[in-house]
Design an enzyme around this catalytic site. Structure first.
Site, short mmCIF file in Angstrom:
data_model
loop_
_atom_site.label_atom_id
_atom_site.label_comp_id
_atom_site.label_asym_id
_atom_site.label_seq_id
_atom_site.Cartn_x
_atom_site.Cartn_y
_atom_site.Cartn_z
N ASN A 41 0.84 -1.20 0.00
CA ASN A 41 0.00 0.00 0.00
C ASN A 41 0.88 1.25 0.00
O ASN A 41 1.96 1.28 0.61
CB ASN A 41 -1.02 0.00 1.15
CG ASN A 41 -0.43 -0.18 2.53
OD1 ASN A 41 0.61 -0.81 2.69
ND2 ASN A 41 -1.10 0.36 3.52
N GLU A 43 0.27 5.23 0.63
CA GLU A 43 -0.68 6.27 1.05
C GLU A 43 -0.21 7.64 0.58
O GLU A 43 0.88 7.80 0.02
CB GLU A 43 -0.83 6.20 2.58
CG GLU A 43 -1.43 4.87 3.02
CD GLU A 43 -1.70 4.77 4.51
OE1 GLU A 43 -1.24 5.65 5.27
OE2 GLU A 43 -2.37 3.80 4.91
N GLU A 54 -2.98 -4.89 -2.93
CA GLU A 54 -3.49 -5.87 -3.90
C GLU A 54 -3.62 -5.27 -5.30
O GLU A 54 -3.23 -5.87 -6.29
CB GLU A 54 -4.85 -6.41 -3.45
CG GLU A 54 -4.82 -7.14 -2.12
CD GLU A 54 -5.06 -6.23 -0.92
OE1 GLU A 54 -4.67 -5.05 -0.95
OE2 GLU A 54 -5.64 -6.72 0.06
N CYS A 91 -10.07 -5.41 0.38
CA CYS A 91 -11.23 -4.50 0.37
C CYS A 91 -12.07 -4.73 -0.90
O CYS A 91 -11.64 -5.40 -1.85
CB CYS A 91 -10.77 -3.04 0.45
SG CYS A 91 -10.18 -2.37 -1.10
N CYS A 94 -10.50 -3.77 -4.30
CA CYS A 94 -9.49 -4.73 -4.77
C CYS A 94 -10.15 -6.02 -5.27
O CYS A 94 -9.69 -6.62 -6.25
CB CYS A 94 -8.49 -5.04 -3.67
SG CYS A 94 -7.41 -3.64 -3.33
#
Ligand code: THU
Length: 128
Positions: A41, A43, A54, A91, A94
């Protein structure tokens, strides 16, 4: 195989950039070629501009020319122990992106074992 994929997800997680949530995620996606594509990830100060591990891995693979996949491993958590022990379910965004390339039986390896894409996303959006 399972350990390789978990190790690859943990290694990708070590590159996660998550100064806002403190939640570090790594994903390892194995293509039919056998190549493992990884993502973490990333951010951003403008929160919604961040990307999940993902989708990062899927986009890496597709950009490299691979669109058919064997399995995905995910490791996520605020520390290494959490990432190894607590399953990090992908999530919804994804799952939708994965469903573009993978069917409902596609195996997703989490900290508690193997799941299937169709278990987490029984219905995907389809553009008719
Ligand atoms: N995140 C992922 O990378 N993958 C998931 O499956 C769930 C959440 C990231 C997004 C954000 O950077 C952080 O975890 C906290 O939501």
């Amino acid at each position: 195989m399972v350990q390789n994929m978990t190790d690859a997800a943990m290694a990708a997680r070590s590159n996660a950039y998550a100064p806002y949530s403190g939640f570090l995620v790594g994903a390892a996606l194995k293509g039919e070629s056998g190549i493992i594509y990884t993502g973490c990830n990333v951010e951003n100060a403008s929160y919604s501009m961040g990307i999940c591990a993902e989708r990062n891995a899927v986009f890496q693979a597709v950009a490299a020319g691979e669109r058919r996949f064997r399995t995905l491993a995910i490791a996520g958590g605020r520390n290494d122990e959490e990432a190894k022990l607590v399953p990090c379910v992908p999530c919804g965004a994804c799952l939708q992106v994965l469903s573009e390339f993978c069917g409902p039986d596609f195996p997703i390896l989490l900290a508690d074992g193997v799941h299937k894409l169709g278990e987490f996303l029984p219905h995907q959006f389809i553009l008719d």
